[in-house]
Structure formats: C-alpha cells, structure tokens
Design an enzyme around this catalytic site. Structure first.
Site, PDB file in Angstrom:
ATOM      1  CE  LYS A 259      24.594  28.974  61.708  1.00  0.00           C
ATOM      2  NZ  LYS A 259      23.212  28.545  61.467  1.00  0.00           N
TER       3      LYS A 259
ATOM      4  CE  LYS B 227      18.447  34.628  62.342  1.00  0.00           C
ATOM      5  NZ  LYS B 227      17.749  33.312  62.306  1.00  0.00           N
TER       6      LYS B 227
END
Length: 298
Positions: free
Chosen positions: A177, A245
């Site tokens: 991811k 993030k």
C-alpha cells in the site's frame, strides 16, 4: 465457533464506520452476511442498522462471537488501542481472524500479528486502494499480507469488496500500500506540474491532457486527477492530508529498512507545504493548487 464460509453462517464484525467503512460494511449487509458493527461515534453506524446490521456501543461486544473481524480504523495507534486497549483481542474467540484494512505502518502490522498470534488469533494486513468510488462499485484493490491459508479463508469476504492479491508475509500488505501511495502521490505531482508548465507557456491545459492521452504519459492519474485539475474540482475523494501521512509512513519505513527514497522525500515536502497553506482537506489532487500558487497561477 463456526468455520464455514457459507454467507448465512459466517459471522463478521466490522470496526470503524467512516466514509469507507460505511460503504464496505453496507456491501456485506447486502451480500447477506450476519454483521455486527462498532464505531467510536455511534451515530455514523446508524444507516447500517436499517440494512440489518447490529450496532454495538462497545467494540469488544461486537467481536464476541465473530469468525472474522474487519478493522477499517484511522491509523496504527487507533488499531492498537482498539485491539489491546479496548479489549477486542481478548474478546475474540481463539481461531478467529482479524483483517486489518486500515493503512498503517508495516512494523505496526507485524507487531499486531505477533501479539494476536500469541492469543491464538489469526491476522491479515489488507489495506485497500480505490477510494469511496471503488468501495461503492466493489472494485477495490486489496493488498494482503499474512499466511496463505488465512488469505484463502478471507477470499469470500474480499470478493465482496473487489480484487485481492496475497503479496507475502505479515506487513507486506502495508508495504505494498505504501508503494502504491508513493506512485499515486508522485504521479499526481508530475501531472500537476506538467499541466501547469504547459498552461504557463500558453497551451490550453484541457487540450494538453487530451493530446497526451493514449501515449506513454497516460495513466489513471492523468485521466481522473488530471481532469480534476483542468476543472479546478478538488472536492475530497482522498484528502491531501492523508496522502501526506502515507508519504511520511513510506519514508519512515524506508529509513527502517535502509532504503533511500529521494523522490518520495521531495514530494513529502511539497504535500507538507500544501497542508501548511490550508490545503489539507482538499482532494490530494489539490497539490495542483500549491504548485499553481508557486507559479503565480492561482
């Protein structure tokens, strides 16, 4: 405890009913699963009750009889708090499977897997890509790390959400991811800079995008995010602050494994400056606004 994958007997708990969780849990309800749900803000889970889910005020109560527990929580520290601070791990039956579909750091996923394993609970880290649109259409891309047998066990559930690939051991789903988000974040920046460059030189931005479609520079980012840039439509699909993030998690992981990632580091700075300038709640294609501002094109 049932180990059948029959949709009428498999009991599932879903923790975390945000924008993604609401859609995904709703798909499970519509597929006929017996669903128990929990969310910190109880009201957000309300629409699921109308679809047949049972809404719980405590996470530990939601998981008590579950065969599979799915987490779609905000970040790694929240996952840890829910699992080990709010008693979810202890409330789960030995032999149950926890599927963490949040985006957290690989080292956190490995730690959670080890601690759950000590309690006899299986674990998969299975973050997703595709956003709310992919969740609604059932076309999410799911990147799963963990034991092959647990992946096979989870496949009937994954198929409700989209396409799943087993990529390796615990933590590698999160690693994949992060790789995905590195490509997305960097490519958004490349498309934004190129379109602005062309516009600054006098070209029609929409026509530039059209002209390079189908060539080597084409991509889903050019198609989807490039159109948002042309339209100046930065309504949030995935927040710029979340992209930041992800870039920071990628850099932290790169440091842990001794990998130099200078391109990601550059774009982390650009997203950070965009967030500092008040763009954090825009879609991540809103990096275009930051780059436009630098060039007096806002």
């Amino acid at each position: 405890m049932s180990t059948s994958s029959n949709i009428h007997t498999l009991r599932i708990a879903f923790l975390g009913i945000g924008s993604m969780g609401l859609i995904m849990a709703g798909r499970l309800c519509k597929a006929g699963y017996d669903l128990q749900v929990w969310n910190r803000t109880l009201e957000k889970a309300g629409p699921l009750a109308a679809l047949g889910a049972k809404v719980h005020t405590h996470a530990s109560a939601a998981v008590a009889d579950a065969d599979i527990v799915i987490g779609m929580l905000e970040n790694g520290s929240v996952v840890e708090n829910v699992l080990f601070g709010q008693g979810v791990a202890l409330a789960m039956n030995p032999g149950a499977l926890f599927i963490d579909m949040a985006s957290i750091q690989p080292r956190e996923a490995r730690d959670h897997a080890a601690r759950l394993g000590a309690l006899g609970i299986a674990h998969l880290d299975a973050p997703v890509s595709g956003g709310t649109g992919g969740a609604e259409q059932g076309t999410l891309v799911i990147m799963a790390g963990g034991k092959p047998a647990e992946f096979e066990r989870a496949l009937p559930v994954f198929q409700v959400f989209g396409r799943a690939t087993h990529v390796g051991s615990h933590g590698t789903g999160q690693l994949t991811k992060l790789a995905n988000q590195m490509i997305v974040g960097i490519t958004i920046g490349a498309v934004a800079e190129a379109l602005l460059f062309a516009a600054k030189g006098g070209a029609n931005m929409a026509k530039v995008r059209e002209a390079i479609t189908g060539g080597f520079a084409d991509s889903r980012i050019l198609q989807v995010h490039g159109q948002r840039m042309v339209d100046r439509d930065f309504i949030t699909h995935a927040r710029l602050a979340i992209q930041l993030k992800d870039m920071r998690n990628a850099l932290a992981t790169a440091e842990e494994i001794g990998f130099e990632a200078p391109i990601t580091a550059l774009f982390e700075q650009l997203y950070a400056e965009g967030a500092e300038h008040g763009l954090g709640d825009l879609d991540h294609s809103g990096l275009f606004v930051e780059l436009a501002s630098r060039n007096g094109m806002s």
